[in-house]
Design a protein around this motif. Structure first.
Motif, PDB file in Angstrom:
ATOM      1  N   LEU A 224       0.830  -1.202   0.000  1.00 46.73           N
ATOM      2  CA  LEU A 224       0.000   0.000   0.000  1.00 46.73           C
ATOM      3  C   LEU A 224       0.870   1.261   0.000  1.00 46.73           C
ATOM      4  CD1 LEU A 224      -2.848  -0.949   2.523  1.00 46.73           C
ATOM      5  CD2 LEU A 224      -3.027  -0.717   0.034  1.00 46.73           C
ATOM      6  N   LEU A 225       1.940   1.255   0.813  1.00 45.54           N
ATOM      7  CA  LEU A 225       2.831   2.417   0.865  1.00 45.54           C
ATOM      8  C   LEU A 225       3.529   2.622  -0.473  1.00 45.54           C
ATOM      9  CD1 LEU A 225       4.526   2.062   4.381  1.00 45.54           C
ATOM     10  CD2 LEU A 225       2.679   3.608   3.719  1.00 45.54           C
ATOM     11  N   GLU A 226       3.977   1.549  -1.104  1.00 43.53           N
ATOM     12  CA  GLU A 226       4.713   1.669  -2.362  1.00 43.53           C
ATOM     13  C   GLU A 226       3.817   2.113  -3.508  1.00 43.53           C
ATOM     14  OE1 GLU A 226       6.331  -2.202  -2.750  1.00 43.53           O
ATOM     15  OE2 GLU A 226       7.940  -1.886  -1.266  1.00 43.53           O
ATOM     16  N   GLU A 227       2.537   1.761  -3.449  1.00 42.48           N
ATOM     17  CA  GLU A 227       1.640   2.084  -4.557  1.00 42.48           C
ATOM     18  C   GLU A 227       0.964   3.447  -4.401  1.00 42.48           C
ATOM     19  OE1 GLU A 227      -1.128  -1.119  -4.770  1.00 42.48           O
ATOM     20  OE2 GLU A 227       0.292  -2.513  -5.704  1.00 42.48           O
ATOM     21  N   TYR A 228       0.924   3.969  -3.170  1.00 45.62           N
ATOM     22  CA  TYR A 228       0.209   5.233  -2.974  1.00 45.62           C
ATOM     23  C   TYR A 228       1.067   6.377  -3.528  1.00 45.62           C
ATOM     24  CZ  TYR A 228      -2.803   8.763  -0.936  1.00 45.62           C
ATOM     25  OH  TYR A 228      -3.665   9.807  -0.767  1.00 45.62           O
ATOM     26  N   PRO A 229       0.525   7.194  -4.422  1.00 43.80           N
ATOM     27  CA  PRO A 229       1.352   8.173  -5.150  1.00 43.80           C
ATOM     28  C   PRO A 229       1.886   9.319  -4.284  1.00 43.80           C
ATOM     29  CG  PRO A 229      -0.980   8.441  -5.687  1.00 43.80           C
ATOM     30  CD  PRO A 229      -0.874   7.182  -4.897  1.00 43.80           C
ATOM     31  N   LEU A 230       1.225   9.680  -3.202  1.00 45.89           N
ATOM     32  CA  LEU A 230       1.654  10.835  -2.418  1.00 45.89           C
ATOM     33  C   LEU A 230       2.739  10.509  -1.390  1.00 45.89           C
ATOM     34  CD1 LEU A 230      -1.746  12.681  -1.817  1.00 45.89           C
ATOM     35  CD2 LEU A 230      -0.052  13.040  -3.618  1.00 45.89           C
ATOM     36  N   VAL A 231       3.026   9.217  -1.206  1.00 44.02           N
ATOM     37  CA  VAL A 231       4.116   8.832  -0.307  1.00 44.02           C
ATOM     38  C   VAL A 231       5.446   9.072  -1.011  1.00 44.02           C
ATOM     39  CG1 VAL A 231       5.222   6.907   0.900  1.00 44.02           C
ATOM     40  CG2 VAL A 231       2.738   7.157   0.962  1.00 44.02           C
ATOM     41  N   LEU A 232       6.389   9.729  -0.314  1.00 45.52           N
ATOM     42  CA  LEU A 232       7.693  10.026  -0.907  1.00 45.52           C
ATOM     43  C   LEU A 232       8.526   8.750  -0.962  1.00 45.52           C
ATOM     44  CD1 LEU A 232       8.450  13.419   0.878  1.00 45.52           C
ATOM     45  CD2 LEU A 232       7.437  13.042  -1.377  1.00 45.52           C
ATOM     46  N   LYS A 233       8.798   8.297  -2.196  1.00 42.14           N
ATOM     47  CA  LYS A 233       9.474   7.008  -2.366  1.00 42.14           C
ATOM     48  C   LYS A 233      10.966   7.074  -2.067  1.00 42.14           C
ATOM     49  CE  LYS A 233       5.592   5.264  -3.813  1.00 42.14           C
ATOM     50  NZ  LYS A 233       4.771   6.486  -3.859  1.00 42.14           N
ATOM     51  N   ASP A 234      11.558   8.273  -2.081  1.00 44.84           N
ATOM     52  CA  ASP A 234      12.987   8.377  -1.808  1.00 44.84           C
ATOM     53  C   ASP A 234      13.281   8.524  -0.315  1.00 44.84           C
ATOM     54  OD1 ASP A 234      11.713  10.795  -1.737  1.00 44.84           O
ATOM     55  OD2 ASP A 234      13.399  11.939  -2.561  1.00 44.84           O
ATOM     56  N   GLU A 235      12.241   8.446   0.514  1.00 48.87           N
ATOM     57  CA  GLU A 235      12.405   8.492   1.968  1.00 48.87           C
ATOM     58  C   GLU A 235      12.101   7.118   2.569  1.00 48.87           C
ATOM     59  OE1 GLU A 235      13.579  11.001   3.531  1.00 48.87           O
ATOM     60  OE2 GLU A 235      13.409  12.617   2.042  1.00 48.87           O
ATOM     61  N   ASP A 236      12.491   6.926   3.820  1.00 51.98           N
ATOM     62  CA  ASP A 236      12.295   5.642   4.487  1.00 51.98           C
ATOM     63  C   ASP A 236      10.810   5.315   4.643  1.00 51.98           C
ATOM     64  OD1 ASP A 236      15.000   5.322   4.719  1.00 51.98           O
ATOM     65  OD2 ASP A 236      15.097   6.162   6.748  1.00 51.98           O
ATOM     66  N   MET A 237      10.467   4.056   4.372  1.00 56.46           N
ATOM     67  CA  MET A 237       9.127   3.529   4.632  1.00 56.46           C
ATOM     68  C   MET A 237       9.286   2.266   5.464  1.00 56.46           C
ATOM     69  SD  MET A 237       7.196   4.010   0.943  1.00 56.46           S
ATOM     70  CE  MET A 237       8.469   3.114   0.035  1.00 56.46           C
ATOM     71  N   THR A 238       8.651   2.239   6.614  1.00 63.03           N
ATOM     72  CA  THR A 238       8.831   1.090   7.506  1.00 63.03           C
ATOM     73  C   THR A 238       7.486   0.557   7.972  1.00 63.03           C
ATOM     74  OG1 THR A 238       8.989   2.535   9.458  1.00 63.03           O
ATOM     75  CG2 THR A 238      11.049   1.928   8.376  1.00 63.03           C
ATOM     76  N   VAL A 239       7.436  -0.764   8.108  1.00 60.48           N
ATOM     77  CA  VAL A 239       6.290  -1.447   8.704  1.00 60.48           C
ATOM     78  C   VAL A 239       6.873  -2.422   9.724  1.00 60.48           C
ATOM     79  CG1 VAL A 239       4.300  -2.949   8.342  1.00 60.48           C
ATOM     80  CG2 VAL A 239       4.913  -1.253   6.597  1.00 60.48           C
ATOM     81  N   VAL A 240       6.612  -2.185  11.002  1.00 60.26           N
ATOM     82  CA  VAL A 240       7.213  -3.000  12.058  1.00 60.26           C
ATOM     83  C   VAL A 240       6.148  -3.394  13.066  1.00 60.26           C
ATOM     84  CG1 VAL A 240       9.472  -1.898  11.828  1.00 60.26           C
ATOM     85  CG2 VAL A 240       7.803  -0.944  13.422  1.00 60.26           C
ATOM     86  N   VAL A 241       6.481  -4.433  13.845  1.00 56.93           N
ATOM     87  CA  VAL A 241       5.629  -4.814  14.975  1.00 56.93           C
ATOM     88  C   VAL A 241       6.000  -3.909  16.146  1.00 56.93           C
ATOM     89  CG1 VAL A 241       4.980  -6.652  16.565  1.00 56.93           C
ATOM     90  CG2 VAL A 241       5.454  -7.195  14.163  1.00 56.93           C
ATOM     91  N   ASP A 242       5.072  -3.084  16.538  1.00 61.83           N
ATOM     92  CA  ASP A 242       5.359  -2.099  17.583  1.00 61.83           C
ATOM     93  C   ASP A 242       5.262  -2.719  18.969  1.00 61.83           C
ATOM     94  OD1 ASP A 242       5.942   0.567  18.448  1.00 61.83           O
ATOM     95  OD2 ASP A 242       3.846   0.769  19.042  1.00 61.83           O
TER      96      ASP A 242
END
Length: 297
Positions: A224-242
């Motif tokens: 979802l993060l990679e496909e959403y156009p408004l997310v900045l792709k050249d910045e860190d994107m993380t999905v973790v177990v909090d």
């Protein structure tokens, strides 16, 4: 009564004696007229010089103010600060011009300074709170912790900055209400400038059931993060177990977006996560109450 008559007679006698001693000849009157004429000419010249000084001085002040305004406009100085500096410069230069003209007319500048000082002291004592707000406004305009159009949060309220005055700052809330805050409060409080930077980090939390496929859930969120156009792709994107909650495995999603896209991205991704989890059969746990009714004979 006789004493009053005697005093009056003595005064009349003194006046008569003075008149007798005066030189009443035509030459005396001519000399007197010449002296009066010289004085009038001298005074008239001083008045004319003072008037010329004022006229020329006002033109020079206008040129200086125009040059300063153009320089500040090219430098990108805010309109409120430009107006304040222009008014301050005009007051200072006009004060100098008045002192110069008064000196040319023979008026002592020390008298003017004393009068101006007395008026300033009286005004400062009568307007202490307003002067405090004024000083706060000057600090806000010079230090620029925020500008018109920024969304800020203060102890007195939050909203978009509509105007920054020398005494008050006006905010407009999300539900279109105006908040007017004294500038002394702005400089004495913690201010959070929500839109002060070009980008913001978006943080979303979502919980999944302990029986759900954890790796699959993380892959869905990353996609979802990679496909959403408004997310900045050249910045860190993380999905973790909090953390592991009492009834759910809590995942933390972080990505960077442009400041103006923050709320749209947050709302769109929140909806997309729910729809994607429903489609993939990933359960989002929620509290529910199970009531069992038993019948006993």
């Amino acid at each position: 009564m006789s004493s009053i008559t005697e005093n009056l007679a003595g005064s009349i006698g003194n006046v008569a004696s003075t008149v007798e001693q005066m030189d009443m000849t035509p030459g005396y009157f001519q000399k007197l007229m010449e002296q009066a004429g010289d004085w009038l000419i001298h005074a008239g010249l001083r008045v004319v010089i003072a008037m010329l000084l004022v006229v020329i001085g006002l033109k020079i002040i206008g040129k200086v103010r125009g040059g300063l305004n153009r320089s500040m406009e090219r430098a990108g100085v805010e309109i409120t600060l430009r107006k304040f500096l222009d008014a301050l410069l005009y007051a200072v230069l006009l004060g100098f011009l008045i002192f110069m003209a008064a000196d040319e007319l023979g008026i002592k500048s020390t008298s003017l300074v004393a009068i101006a000082g007395s008026i300033t002291l009286a005004m400062s004592l009568a307007m202490q709170n307003s002067l405090s707000n004024f000083a706060g406004g000057v600090m806000v305009l010079f230090l620029k912790p925020f500008k018109v159009g920024d969304y800020i949060s203060t102890p007195d309220g939050e909203g978009t900055v509509e105007s920054i005055g020398l005494v008050y700052t006006t905010l407009v809330t999300l539900d279109n209400k105006k908040i007017t805050i004294p500038n002394s409060n702005m400089t004495a409080s913690v201010i959070t400038n929500v839109t002060g930077l070009d980008k913001r980090r978006l943080v979303l939390d979502v919980g999944i059931s302990y029986t759900a496929d954890l790796k699959k859930a993380k892959d869905v969120l990353k996609q979802l993060l990679e496909e959403y156009p408004l997310v900045l792709k050249d910045e860190d994107m993380t999905v973790v177990v909090d953390n592991l909650g009492e009834s759910s495995v809590n995942l933390n999603i972080r990505a960077w977006v442009k400041t103006e896209d923050y709320w749209k991205t947050k709302w769109d991704l929140t909806e997309a996560i729910k729809l994607a989890f429903d489609r993939e059969g990933i359960e989002i746990p929620y509290n529910y109450l199970n009531v069992q009714v038993t019948h006993t004979p």
